[in-house]
Structures are given as C-alpha cells and as structure tokens.
Design a protein around this motif. Structure first.
Motif, PDB file in Angstrom:
ATOM      1  N   SER A   1       3.356 -33.560  21.093  1.00  0.00           N
ATOM      2  CA  SER A   1       2.427 -34.405  21.836  1.00  0.00           C
ATOM      3  C   SER A   1       3.234 -35.175  22.865  1.00  0.00           C
ATOM      4  N   ALA A   2       2.649 -35.356  24.009  1.00  0.00           N
ATOM      5  CA  ALA A   2       3.362 -35.919  25.154  1.00  0.00           C
ATOM      6  C   ALA A   2       3.798 -37.353  24.893  1.00  0.00           C
ATOM      7  N   ARG A   3       5.076 -37.646  25.138  1.00  0.00           N
ATOM      8  CA  ARG A   3       5.524 -39.029  25.127  1.00  0.00           C
ATOM      9  C   ARG A   3       4.926 -39.722  26.346  1.00  0.00           C
ATOM     10  N   ALA A   4       5.020 -41.062  26.335  1.00  0.00           N
ATOM     11  CA  ALA A   4       4.388 -41.835  27.403  1.00  0.00           C
ATOM     12  C   ALA A   4       4.920 -41.425  28.775  1.00  0.00           C
ATOM     13  N   ASP A   5       6.244 -41.239  28.895  1.00  0.00           N
ATOM     14  CA  ASP A   5       6.811 -40.921  30.207  1.00  0.00           C
ATOM     15  C   ASP A   5       6.420 -39.523  30.673  1.00  0.00           C
ATOM     16  N   ASP A   6       6.451 -38.573  29.766  1.00  0.00           N
ATOM     17  CA  ASP A   6       6.030 -37.224  30.130  1.00  0.00           C
ATOM     18  C   ASP A   6       4.561 -37.199  30.499  1.00  0.00           C
ATOM     19  N   ALA A   7       3.755 -37.947  29.731  1.00  0.00           N
ATOM     20  CA  ALA A   7       2.320 -37.964  29.985  1.00  0.00           C
ATOM     21  C   ALA A   7       2.040 -38.436  31.405  1.00  0.00           C
TER      22      ALA A   7
ATOM     23  N   GLU B   1       3.988 -38.215  33.964  1.00  0.00           N
ATOM     24  CA  GLU B   1       4.432 -37.157  34.870  1.00  0.00           C
ATOM     25  C   GLU B   1       3.435 -36.000  34.914  1.00  0.00           C
ATOM     26  N   LEU B   2       2.778 -35.756  33.791  1.00  0.00           N
ATOM     27  CA  LEU B   2       1.885 -34.596  33.703  1.00  0.00           C
ATOM     28  C   LEU B   2       0.436 -34.959  34.012  1.00  0.00           C
ATOM     29  N   ASP B   3       0.199 -36.221  34.366  1.00  0.00           N
ATOM     30  CA  ASP B   3      -1.151 -36.657  34.682  1.00  0.00           C
ATOM     31  C   ASP B   3      -2.077 -36.492  33.478  1.00  0.00           C
ATOM     32  N   ARG B   4      -1.562 -36.822  32.308  1.00  0.00           N
ATOM     33  CA  ARG B   4      -2.345 -36.765  31.080  1.00  0.00           C
ATOM     34  C   ARG B   4      -2.202 -38.074  30.323  1.00  0.00           C
ATOM     35  N   LEU B   5      -2.989 -38.263  29.284  1.00  0.00           N
ATOM     36  CA  LEU B   5      -2.816 -39.444  28.449  1.00  0.00           C
ATOM     37  C   LEU B   5      -1.701 -39.201  27.443  1.00  0.00           C
ATOM     38  N   PRO B   6      -1.023 -40.263  27.023  1.00  0.00           N
ATOM     39  CA  PRO B   6      -0.011 -40.109  25.972  1.00  0.00           C
ATOM     40  C   PRO B   6      -0.615 -39.435  24.744  1.00  0.00           C
ATOM     41  N   GLY B   7       0.151 -38.562  24.139  1.00  0.00           N
ATOM     42  CA  GLY B   7      -0.345 -37.870  22.960  1.00  0.00           C
ATOM     43  C   GLY B   7      -1.005 -36.544  23.268  1.00  0.00           C
ATOM     44  N   ALA B   8      -1.205 -36.255  24.541  1.00  0.00           N
ATOM     45  CA  ALA B   8      -1.819 -34.978  24.900  1.00  0.00           C
ATOM     46  C   ALA B   8      -0.981 -33.827  24.358  1.00  0.00           C
ATOM     47  N   PRO B   9      -1.623 -32.730  23.937  1.00  0.00           N
ATOM     48  CA  PRO B   9      -0.870 -31.617  23.371  1.00  0.00           C
ATOM     49  C   PRO B   9      -0.015 -30.924  24.429  1.00  0.00           C
ATOM     50  N   VAL B  10       1.231 -30.681  24.084  1.00  0.00           N
ATOM     51  CA  VAL B  10       2.153 -30.008  25.005  1.00  0.00           C
ATOM     52  C   VAL B  10       2.911 -28.914  24.264  1.00  0.00           C
ATOM     53  N   LEU B  11       3.356 -27.925  25.011  1.00  0.00           N
ATOM     54  CA  LEU B  11       4.244 -26.919  24.467  1.00  0.00           C
ATOM     55  C   LEU B  11       5.663 -27.315  24.845  1.00  0.00           C
TER      56      LEU B  11
ATOM     57  N   ARG C   1       2.122 -28.653  29.859  1.00  0.00           N
ATOM     58  CA  ARG C   1       0.743 -28.984  29.510  1.00  0.00           C
ATOM     59  C   ARG C   1       0.135 -27.833  28.744  1.00  0.00           C
ATOM     60  N   ALA C   2      -0.243 -28.083  27.492  1.00  0.00           N
ATOM     61  CA  ALA C   2      -0.761 -26.993  26.663  1.00  0.00           C
ATOM     62  C   ALA C   2      -2.150 -26.567  27.113  1.00  0.00           C
ATOM     63  N   ASP C   3      -2.876 -27.471  27.772  1.00  0.00           N
ATOM     64  CA  ASP C   3      -4.237 -27.112  28.157  1.00  0.00           C
ATOM     65  C   ASP C   3      -4.262 -26.153  29.338  1.00  0.00           C
ATOM     66  N   THR C   4      -3.265 -26.237  30.202  1.00  0.00           N
ATOM     67  CA  THR C   4      -3.329 -25.437  31.424  1.00  0.00           C
ATOM     68  C   THR C   4      -2.326 -24.286  31.480  1.00  0.00           C
ATOM     69  N   CYS C   5      -1.386 -24.230  30.524  1.00  0.00           N
ATOM     70  CA  CYS C   5      -0.296 -23.260  30.646  1.00  0.00           C
ATOM     71  C   CYS C   5      -0.320 -22.166  29.584  1.00  0.00           C
TER      72      CYS C   5
ATOM     73  N   LEU D   1       0.008 -32.779  13.826  1.00  0.00           N
ATOM     74  CA  LEU D   1       0.191 -31.893  14.980  1.00  0.00           C
ATOM     75  C   LEU D   1       1.666 -31.719  15.304  1.00  0.00           C
ATOM     76  N   GLU D   2       2.435 -32.764  15.091  1.00  0.00           N
ATOM     77  CA  GLU D   2       3.864 -32.707  15.397  1.00  0.00           C
ATOM     78  C   GLU D   2       4.669 -32.145  14.243  1.00  0.00           C
ATOM     79  N   GLY D   3       3.980 -31.736  13.185  1.00  0.00           N
ATOM     80  CA  GLY D   3       4.689 -31.113  12.072  1.00  0.00           C
ATOM     81  C   GLY D   3       5.362 -32.093  11.132  1.00  0.00           C
ATOM     82  N   ARG D   4       4.975 -33.361  11.216  1.00  0.00           N
ATOM     83  CA  ARG D   4       5.608 -34.356  10.350  1.00  0.00           C
ATOM     84  C   ARG D   4       4.883 -34.471   9.013  1.00  0.00           C
TER      85      ARG D   4
END
Lengths: 250, 250
Positions: free
Chosen positions: A191-197, A199-209, A230-234, B61-64
């Motif tokens: 799940s996206a950390r705050a900084d990645d979120a 950068e990815l234009d998503r909310l924190p916690g969004a599912p990511v690969l 971004r798991a939703d678009t990729c 989701l994070e496998g914890r």
DNA sequence: AAGTGGTCTAGACCACGCA
DNA sequence: GCGTGGTCTAGACCACTTT
C-alpha cells in the motif's frame, strides 16, 4: 442502468452488486464516463452506502473504476502494459531515447532495513538515493527509490555533487560506468506510503505493486531499486524471454 | 533530500492505528501468535470496530496479518518468494523433480474473451483446459487455468482421452512435444473469483496477483496460462536475467 | 456554496471453526 | 453453543474540487 432488484441470495450483497455493476459498465458506459454519485447508486440498488462502496472498492481494485474525491467516479480505461524487465538488463536511465523515467531528486539517506540487507551494508549507513517518477500520457505510473552504496560509485566525489534532480542525474551517470552483470526482480502487493501516494496522485494506502530490482556488478549487489506502481492502472509485463535464453537452453 | 513540509495533515484514525499496530507487531508479537479479537482491540483503542477493521485490512493486504473467520487474527510469516520465470522458458509441468504444481482437472471449455484473443481463436470455440494448483508447505499458493487450443495438440485424440486429473496430465505431456520458442508474462492485481478463492482457501474477492503467461511455438501462441497467486502470502520473483541475456546485449 | 468521495460511529445479524 | 471474523445498516461529519 436499470433498478435491478437484489434477491435474497446466499452470496453477499456487495458481491452480487459488483457483478451487476460490472455488466452495466460493459454494456452501458463508455470509458471516462461519470457514474451517478454513491448516494444515488445506493438508493437505486436499495442498499446502504457502505455496502455500495464495498462493491465500488473491488471494481476500482480490478481497474474498472477510478474514484476521485470531490470529483466523482469514472469508468477507467484498460490497464496500460508497462515493461518492467524488457528487453535486457540495463542500468536505470540507460534507455536513451525512449526513457519514460524522470529523475526527481537525489541525495543521501539511510535505507530501509530490508534494502540495507540486500545491499549488504550496515543498517544505519546512509547511501546515495535517487528518486524517479515514471510517466505515461502525462499520468504518473510509478514512483521509485534507487539506493546505491558509496562503494558502488568510486568516481563520485561529494564535492562536485549538486543537489536535487541534477544530483540524481549525476548518480545515474556514474552508475552506468559499471559493468552490469545481472539483475533480478520481485513483485509484491503493498500500500502506498504517504510520499509515494502524493507522487502517484492517489490517497495514502492505495494498492500498489512493489517491484524490487537488484542490480549486480563486480560480484556483488551494486544497487537496489524499489518501484511502486499504481495497481489500479498498471499491468506489469516481463518481456519475451525468447532468443537469449534459448541459447542457454539449447 | 526532500522537502519535509509540515502541512496541516489530519491523519485518518485508521492510518494512525495501522502504524501503531504495525509497530506492536514488530516488537510484541511472534509469527503465528493470535491477536486479541476485533471487538476487544477496537475497545482498547477507543474506536469503532469498522475503523479498527480498516486498519487490519491494510495490514492483511501488506502480508503482516492473516485473518480467518471463526478462528481469529494471527501474525503472518514473511511472504514466500515464488519463482515465476526461473530459470528459463519451459512448458508447464516440465520441471521434473521439483515441480510444485499439481494437476487438478482437465477438460474442455470456452475461454474468457481476453484469453481467446491472445490465443487468436474465435471467442466461442472451446479449447483444452488444465487446472493446476501450486502448493508450498501444504499451503495453496496459486491456482492456474491453462488454455490450449486443439490445433496446438495434433497428437491428442479425443478418443483415448481420460477425464479429470489424468486428462490434465495427458494434455501437459502432449504440450511438451512441441518446441517452445518463447514465453512472456504479465502481472496485475485482481480479486479472486469464487472458484479460485475456494482453491486458495480464501474468501471470494481476496486480492490476488494474476500472472498471464503466453507460450509461443511454431510461430504462434500455442497456449495461455492464467495463474492467480495469493497476494497476501506471495512475492513473485523473476529470476536472474544474467548469463543468457548478456549474450544478447553484448 | 454545492456536490463529490473519504472517514467514522454504534449498533445488528450472519457464516464459520471448534470444543 | 460459543467465539471468531464477515456483512450490513442509517446515519453523521470531513476533505476536496468545482462552480
């Protein structure tokens, strides 16, 4: 999209709802079209908003929908295929013309414990860090942190090193002077950390690969990259293993 | 590195809760240990059960964490690395000794539209189908459906074909008589269909990593496999692209 | 200011595993 | 039968974007 009634079925309401909505998306909506808002959809199907949201959540997870606060819920385009291991091993930033990665920032930082272990450095030792973003059609697909121990870059003096994106480019350039031996990768759900979120234009916690790439040179791990897509678009593609490996097998 | 601007960020409760729980898991719990039940945890943290569940959901989701209805919530072991593209292209079932896949069923069926397109067959044409399960430590990791058009298996007569797992083995054996040219793969996030969920010992809708493999032989796509891996327990590894591909690059 | 999705509550009942 | 997590409700308020 009619008011299909929900029968008393053994399967959960939100699951049935998801199926109904999914079929409606196929037949009655075009990509980019805005759905009725959640309160209206819930009323139309005769369920609580939370239940409706559970269905929407799953459809978003599967890349069928895109929801944005303050805007609405839209029908998502098909996932974009993103080459992650094609066509052969290369240092990051070495693709030349068609490079879709953009260096954002560069500096030094203490890597996460898991990365330090992969790099075989002490867990409290700072290493070079490059932040990059991968774009497609002016939409962010991935955010990456590349960790490079100082030992991997003997030619980089800390005196002439600039800051910010310029520094990132210097680190990437220095990396390419090493002979890359091999590269291996792993994919897992996160799940996206705050900084990645951000950068990815998503909310924190969004599912990511999360794609972890280990670069090997001079007999050891020279760098580690952790990219969050971004798991939703990729849809991550791992290129044709034909030609080259056939030589090995044959 | 980085602009740590402290904005007025009202962090959601469930997000903070997740952080607190995550740290508690690191320091105060052992793998396999059972957590207090949701009602007690919610009371202990002074939040509604739904909010507590939102935090647990993310940690799962994070496998914890691992949650099982009727049993409880336990601390999950680290994700297992699962080789998906290692060491070279091979037909399914060709690994010989260390094959962790177990054929479950074989027959004929109409493939999903997306698969039919990859196989370049009419969308209503039935093809051979093999169902397999991948196990590790007597726990199911993945469920796979392998689609093989009849044209790919000229040696398979429908007369001598048995049913069930035996038939699956026949199809796999016939496949291996073809010379495999190349293979490419894609990974994306999905949610488990009801049948896969049963096979994976999860509830329908559970997050899965969907690996689509395209096998090429005789100049065309000879088979397509769609494997769904449990996203909570699996880390997919894409093997060392060293040796072989270096021949290509150099 | 209006409208959207995101968060949160305090309940209720259900499905499942186990003793 | 009991305790667990899973589903569902009918509200409320908040954060964000657009008008």
């Amino acid at each position: 999209m009619g008011t299909t009634q929900l029968e008393t079925v053994p399967e959960p309401k939100y699951w049935h709802l998801k199926t109904v909505l999914s079929e409606a998306l196929d037949s009655e909506f075009a990509v980019g079209e805005i759905l009725p808002n959640e309160r209206e959809l819930a009323a139309r199907f005769g369920v609580a908003r939370a239940t409706l949201r559970q269905a929407l959540e799953q459809l978003e997870l599967e890349g069928r929908l895109q929801r944005r606060r303050g805007v609405g819920t839209t029908v998502a385009p098909p996932r974009v295929g993103v080459a992650v291991a094609d066509p052969g091993p290369a240092w990051p930033g070495a693709d030349g013309t068609a490079d879709t990665w953009q260096p954002v920032d560069g500096g030094e930082a203490i890597p996460p414990a898991a990365v330090a272990e992969l790099l075989n450095v002490a867990p409290d030792r700072p290493v070079h860090v490059v932040r990059r973003t991968r774009m497609s059609r002016s939409q962010p697909l991935a955010a990456e942190l590349l960790y490079v121990p100082a030992e991997s870059l003997p030619g980089l003096s800390s005196i002439d090193a600039p800051t910010g994106a310029a520094r990132a480019r210097v680190i990437l350039r220095e990396l390419q002077r090493l002979e890359l031996e091999s590269r291996d990768q792993a994919v897992e759900l996160g799940s996206a950390r705050a900084d990645d979120a951000r950068e990815l234009d998503r909310l924190p916690g969004a599912p990511v690969l999360v794609v972890t790439t280990r670069y090997r040179a001079q007999g050891r791990t020279a760098a580690v990259a952790v990219a969050t897509y971004r798991a939703d678009t990729c849809r991550l593609t791992f290129g044709d293993t034909g030609g080259g490996v056939r030589l090995l097998a044959g």
